[in-house]
Design a protein around this motif. Structure first.
Motif, PDB file in Angstrom:
ATOM      1  N   UNK A   1     -11.788  37.127 -28.090  1.00  0.00           N
ATOM      2  CA  UNK A   1     -12.225  35.952 -27.332  1.00  0.00           C
ATOM      3  C   UNK A   1     -12.448  34.790 -28.288  1.00  0.00           C
ATOM      4  N   UNK A   2     -11.433  33.980 -28.459  1.00  0.00           N
ATOM      5  CA  UNK A   2     -11.542  32.814 -29.330  1.00  0.00           C
ATOM      6  C   UNK A   2     -11.804  31.556 -28.532  1.00  0.00           C
ATOM      7  N   UNK A   3     -12.868  30.829 -28.890  1.00  0.00           N
ATOM      8  CA  UNK A   3     -13.181  29.536 -28.265  1.00  0.00           C
ATOM      9  C   UNK A   3     -13.413  29.641 -26.761  1.00  0.00           C
ATOM     10  N   UNK A   4     -14.045  30.717 -26.299  1.00  0.00           N
ATOM     11  CA  UNK A   4     -14.299  30.847 -24.860  1.00  0.00           C
ATOM     12  C   UNK A   4     -15.676  30.334 -24.466  1.00  0.00           C
ATOM     13  N   UNK A   5     -16.460  29.876 -25.429  1.00  0.00           N
ATOM     14  CA  UNK A   5     -17.808  29.362 -25.125  1.00  0.00           C
ATOM     15  C   UNK A   5     -17.889  27.863 -25.387  1.00  0.00           C
ATOM     16  N   UNK A   6     -16.844  27.133 -24.965  1.00  0.00           N
ATOM     17  CA  UNK A   6     -16.780  25.699 -25.255  1.00  0.00           C
ATOM     18  C   UNK A   6     -17.530  24.846 -24.229  1.00  0.00           C
ATOM     19  N   UNK A   7     -18.066  25.448 -23.189  1.00  0.00           N
ATOM     20  CA  UNK A   7     -18.830  24.706 -22.192  1.00  0.00           C
ATOM     21  C   UNK A   7     -19.730  25.658 -21.429  1.00  0.00           C
ATOM     22  N   UNK A   8     -20.800  25.137 -20.847  1.00  0.00           N
ATOM     23  CA  UNK A   8     -21.791  25.989 -20.195  1.00  0.00           C
ATOM     24  C   UNK A   8     -21.194  26.749 -19.015  1.00  0.00           C
ATOM     25  N   UNK A   9     -20.436  26.071 -18.152  1.00  0.00           N
ATOM     26  CA  UNK A   9     -19.875  26.738 -16.974  1.00  0.00           C
ATOM     27  C   UNK A   9     -18.937  27.865 -17.377  1.00  0.00           C
ATOM     28  N   UNK A  10     -18.119  27.614 -18.396  1.00  0.00           N
ATOM     29  CA  UNK A  10     -17.187  28.638 -18.848  1.00  0.00           C
ATOM     30  C   UNK A  10     -17.953  29.814 -19.447  1.00  0.00           C
ATOM     31  N   UNK A  11     -18.976  29.521 -20.236  1.00  0.00           N
ATOM     32  CA  UNK A  11     -19.780  30.581 -20.853  1.00  0.00           C
ATOM     33  C   UNK A  11     -20.441  31.458 -19.794  1.00  0.00           C
ATOM     34  N   UNK A  12     -20.940  30.831 -18.730  1.00  0.00           N
ATOM     35  CA  UNK A  12     -21.591  31.592 -17.667  1.00  0.00           C
ATOM     36  C   UNK A  12     -20.600  32.478 -16.914  1.00  0.00           C
ATOM     37  N   UNK A  13     -19.340  32.084 -16.872  1.00  0.00           N
ATOM     38  CA  UNK A  13     -18.320  32.878 -16.195  1.00  0.00           C
ATOM     39  C   UNK A  13     -17.796  33.995 -17.089  1.00  0.00           C
ATOM     40  N   UNK A  14     -17.672  33.703 -18.373  1.00  0.00           N
ATOM     41  CA  UNK A  14     -17.077  34.661 -19.299  1.00  0.00           C
ATOM     42  C   UNK A  14     -18.045  35.781 -19.671  1.00  0.00           C
ATOM     43  N   UNK A  15     -19.328  35.440 -19.850  1.00  0.00           N
ATOM     44  CA  UNK A  15     -20.283  36.429 -20.350  1.00  0.00           C
ATOM     45  C   UNK A  15     -20.379  37.673 -19.471  1.00  0.00           C
ATOM     46  N   UNK A  16     -20.487  37.559 -18.132  1.00  0.00           N
ATOM     47  CA  UNK A  16     -20.519  38.787 -17.314  1.00  0.00           C
ATOM     48  C   UNK A  16     -19.258  39.630 -17.458  1.00  0.00           C
ATOM     49  N   UNK A  17     -18.108  38.978 -17.636  1.00  0.00           N
ATOM     50  CA  UNK A  17     -16.872  39.726 -17.833  1.00  0.00           C
ATOM     51  C   UNK A  17     -16.924  40.504 -19.140  1.00  0.00           C
ATOM     52  N   UNK A  18     -17.397  39.863 -20.197  1.00  0.00           N
ATOM     53  CA  UNK A  18     -17.502  40.560 -21.481  1.00  0.00           C
ATOM     54  C   UNK A  18     -18.507  41.704 -21.398  1.00  0.00           C
TER      55      UNK A  18
END
Length: 235
Positions: free
Chosen positions: A161-178
């Motif tokens: 996961x490279x550069x997947x935490x570039x914004x709050x909304x994206x981080x909130x969506x990606x973290x549960x998947x991880x």
């Protein structure tokens, strides 16, 4: 004759992404990663004709239109550098390149001996770029062109996961998947230059490299970026 739209006015939605990328971007080595070549924009590439009329990387542009896929970002670059330096981290493993953009990380994994590489990317232009970049580097990558973060993880051994935490909304969506990946026994490596929305309390630093980020000129000194292991939430 006079009614035919010029190339300058052709709507982005009618352009063929692969043909545009091959015709207008240059295949060039990546800074800090001379082993990998990517189709790369330059001042004369006219990238806006492909992505639409908004400014490149305009913060208000829809995520699926902004041309993140066209550039090597620090998180992906540092992950790719780490993988090529330590091929045993991916060799023989089934690998997922999450939010692949240009496909840089997945290409590095394939070069380092991954048994299979899946790259996910929701931008149609990025999908085209991944296919072209993979072919240019002589590797095979399976491309998934939809958002997989809302469902279960695919059958892989490792998520990159490279550069997947570039914004709050994206981080909130990606973290549960991880988190679902961890629950399924899948290891997760994160590459990031420590952006503001990075969940640092969930990360264990594995390595650090000096790599450039998007927007850095060749005269700009590379900055330290980290490769992290994504860890389960402490309860």
């Amino acid at each position: 004759m006079g009614d035919e739209p010029s190339e300058e006015t052709t709507p982005a939605s009618t352009l063929d992404p692969a043909e545009f990328i091959k015709a207008n971007l240059r295949l060039a080595p990546v800074r800090a990663l001379p082993e990998i070549r990517l189709y790369t924009p330059h001042p004369g590439s006219g990238l806006r004709r492909l992505v639409g009329p908004h400014d490149d990387l305009d913060e208000d542009a829809p995520e699926s239109q902004a041309p993140y896929w066209a550039y090597a970002w620090a998180g992906g670059t540092v992950l790719a550098r780490h993988i090529l330096n330590h091929p045993q981290s991916v060799a023989g493993h089934r690998v997922l390149d999450l939010g692949a953009g240009s496909g840089l990380v997945g290409i590095a994994a394939a070069k380092a001996g991954a048994s299979a590489v899946i790259a996910t990317e929701i931008d149609r232009n990025g999908v085209a770029a991944i296919g072209l970049n993979a072919a240019a580097n002589g590797v095979e990558i399976t491309i998934v062109d939809n958002d997989i973060t809302r469902g279960p993880p695919p059958t892989v051994d490792l998520v990159l996961a490279g550069d997947v935490f570039y914004g709050r909304e994206v981080a909130l969506r990606v973290t549960p998947f991880l988190d679902r990946c961890l629950e399924a026994g899948i290891n997760v490596l994160v590459g990031d230059p420590r952006r503001i929305d990075l969940p640092r309390h969930r990360l264990r630093l594995l390595a650090e490299y000096q790599v450039p980020d998007f927007g850095d000129t060749r005269a700009t000194a590379a900055k330290p970026s980290g490769v992290f292991s994504f860890e389960a939430e402490c309860r």
